[in-house]
Design a protein around this motif. Structure first.
Motif, short mmCIF file in Angstrom:
data_model
loop_
_atom_site.label_atom_id
_atom_site.label_comp_id
_atom_site.label_asym_id
_atom_site.label_seq_id
_atom_site.Cartn_x
_atom_site.Cartn_y
_atom_site.Cartn_z
N ILE A 1 6.56 -40.77 18.69
CA ILE A 1 7.70 -40.03 19.23
C ILE A 1 7.83 -40.41 20.70
N LEU A 2 8.93 -41.03 21.05
CA LEU A 2 9.11 -41.48 22.42
C LEU A 2 10.49 -41.10 22.94
N ALA B 1 12.85 -40.49 27.00
CA ALA B 1 12.80 -40.24 28.44
C ALA B 1 12.11 -38.91 28.74
N THR B 2 11.67 -38.77 29.97
CA THR B 2 11.08 -37.51 30.40
C THR B 2 12.09 -36.37 30.23
N ALA B 3 11.62 -35.22 29.82
CA ALA B 3 12.44 -34.02 29.60
C ALA B 3 13.36 -34.12 28.39
N SER B 4 13.10 -35.07 27.49
CA SER B 4 13.96 -35.20 26.31
C SER B 4 13.51 -34.28 25.17
N GLY B 5 12.35 -33.65 25.32
CA GLY B 5 11.91 -32.70 24.30
C GLY B 5 10.83 -33.23 23.37
N LYS B 6 10.12 -34.28 23.78
CA LYS B 6 9.10 -34.91 22.93
C LYS B 6 7.97 -33.96 22.55
N THR B 7 7.52 -33.16 23.51
CA THR B 7 6.37 -32.29 23.26
C THR B 7 6.65 -31.29 22.15
N ALA B 8 7.75 -30.58 22.24
CA ALA B 8 8.07 -29.55 21.24
C ALA B 8 8.24 -30.16 19.85
N VAL B 9 8.94 -31.30 19.80
CA VAL B 9 9.17 -31.96 18.51
C VAL B 9 7.85 -32.41 17.89
N LYS C 1 -0.41 -50.42 12.67
CA LYS C 1 0.12 -51.52 11.85
C LYS C 1 1.58 -51.30 11.43
N ASN C 2 1.89 -50.08 11.03
CA ASN C 2 3.24 -49.82 10.52
C ASN C 2 3.70 -48.41 10.91
N PRO C 3 3.95 -48.19 12.18
CA PRO C 3 4.35 -46.85 12.63
C PRO C 3 5.84 -46.59 12.43
N LEU C 4 6.16 -45.33 12.16
CA LEU C 4 7.55 -44.89 12.23
C LEU C 4 7.81 -44.56 13.70
N ILE C 5 8.71 -45.27 14.33
CA ILE C 5 8.97 -45.08 15.76
C ILE C 5 10.30 -44.38 15.94
N VAL C 6 10.24 -43.14 16.43
CA VAL C 6 11.44 -42.33 16.60
C VAL C 6 11.69 -42.10 18.09
N GLY C 7 12.90 -42.45 18.53
CA GLY C 7 13.29 -42.22 19.91
C GLY C 7 14.23 -41.04 20.00
N LEU C 8 14.00 -40.16 20.98
CA LEU C 8 14.88 -39.01 21.17
C LEU C 8 16.08 -39.42 22.01
N ASN C 9 17.22 -39.35 21.40
CA ASN C 9 18.46 -39.79 22.04
C ASN C 9 19.22 -38.58 22.59
N VAL C 10 19.07 -38.34 23.88
CA VAL C 10 19.71 -37.19 24.52
C VAL C 10 20.82 -37.69 25.44
N LYS D 1 12.92 -51.79 16.82
CA LYS D 1 12.26 -51.07 15.73
C LYS D 1 12.34 -49.55 15.92
N ILE D 2 12.82 -49.13 17.08
CA ILE D 2 12.94 -47.70 17.34
C ILE D 2 14.15 -47.13 16.60
N ILE D 3 13.93 -46.03 15.88
CA ILE D 3 15.03 -45.32 15.22
C ILE D 3 15.45 -44.19 16.16
N TRP D 4 16.63 -44.33 16.73
CA TRP D 4 17.10 -43.34 17.70
C TRP D 4 17.78 -42.19 16.97
N MET D 5 17.37 -40.97 17.31
CA MET D 5 17.91 -39.78 16.66
C MET D 5 18.23 -38.73 17.71
N THR D 6 19.32 -38.03 17.50
CA THR D 6 19.70 -36.95 18.41
C THR D 6 19.04 -35.65 17.96
N PRO D 7 18.27 -35.01 18.82
CA PRO D 7 17.59 -33.76 18.43
C PRO D 7 18.59 -32.71 17.94
#
Length: 301
Positions: free
Chosen positions: A7-8, A10-18, A186-195, A281-287
């Motif tokens: 889970i990646l 920007a800072t303050a995008s809500g990574k911790t709670a998610v 080896k094969n992570p699901l990479i999710v980016g928080l798109n705010v 490879k990052i899947i960008w998703m809006t919280p």
């Protein structure tokens, strides 16, 4: 099938709670990938999650590094590798969470972050920084390894110096050093928080205000009392700490220092987004309210 989740964002995008909610749903453990969370005693200004916020979820690589130690991305990779292997050996899903691009890249790429450490050379480079400035050092890196230089900002003097050090001690470019070992994940699901950018900047400004209310100034005072300064402690060069330190020594008015924290954090968020956008490879998703459900759906396919 995915072996892990990253889970990646920007800072303050809500990574911790998610990530904590996701870990609760999966029975997972979290591995930190934030370069400021690693330091002991640096809590408020880093927005480090409290024990209560962690919600009983085991977190790795938080508050385990002495602030005066020289901790590199190679050190992070080594520690993260052990933590991730231990988690996987328990048949538990590791969730890597953070916004430090170098740390995350070290887990999913196969090239080396090594190169010998040379204290004499490091001292010479730091002397060059003091006498000639950061732009001079950056131009030197451009000549030695232009590919690595393109990935770094001239203000990121710590990594610029480290890249030069690798070039000079290994007699090759950092960007060309190959590593025989495989990627750790080896094969992570990479999710980016798109705010949304405006919303993100508003969240950053509010977060800084809350840090001040929570006692950031007193935290920096306590760190200074322990002998930490930007001259001897890399963590004190972090956003939020260097600006408040400037206020405490009388160089900057408090209101100006706080505004600088907000500005520098917004600038950092912009650099984070630029860095992550390079990875297709990052899947960008809006919280959203069903955000964790959507991530689980992807992971369990």
């Amino acid at each position: 099938m995915y072996d892990s989740i990253i889970i990646l964002g920007a800072t303050a995008s809500g990574k911790t709670a998610v990530s904590i909610e996701l870990a609760k749903r999966l029975g997972a453990e979290i591995v930190n990938a934030d370069s400021m969370y690693i330091y002991r005693d640096f809590d408020i200004g880093t927005a480090k999650p409290s024990t209560m916020e962690m919600g009983g979820i085991k977190h790795h690589l938080i508050s385990f590094v002495d602030p005066l130690s020289d901790f590199s991305v190679a050190d992070y990779r080594q520690n993260a590798k052990k933590a991730i292997e231990d988690i996987l050996n328990k048949n538990i899903v590791p969730i890597v969470v953070g916004g430090t691009g170098f740390y995350i890249d070290s887990l999913i790429n196969t090239f080396s972050y090594g190169g010998d450490k040379d204290s004499k050379l490091r001292a010479e480079l730091e002397s060059e920084l003091e006498s000639c400035g950061k732009d001079y050092l950056y131009s030197r890196l451009c000549k030695l390894d232009s590919e690595t230089a393109k990935k770094l900002h001239p203000n990121d003097v710590k990594r610029v110096i480290r890249a030069i050090e690798i070039c000079l001690t290994s007699k090759t470019k950092k960007s060309e050093i190959e590593n025989n070992c495989d990627a750790i994940l080896k094969n992570p699901l990479i999710v980016g928080l798109n705010v949304d950018r405006d919303a993100l900047y508003s969240r950053i400004n509010l977060r800084v205000d809350k840090m001040i209310e929570a006692g950031l100034i007193d935290e920096v005072k306590a760190l200074v009392a322990k002998g930490y300064t930007p001259d001897n402690c890399n963590a004190m060069k972090g956003i939020g700490y260097k600006e408040i330190y400037s206020y405490l020594i009388g160089e900057t008015p408090l209101e100006f220092a706080i505004e600088k924290v907000k500005q520098h954090t917004r600038n950092y968020a912009k650099r984070q987004i630029t860095w992550f956008k390079r990875n297709d490879k990052i899947i960008w998703m809006t919280p959203s309210c069903d955000f964790v459900d959507k991530i689980l759906e992807l992971f369990e396919r």
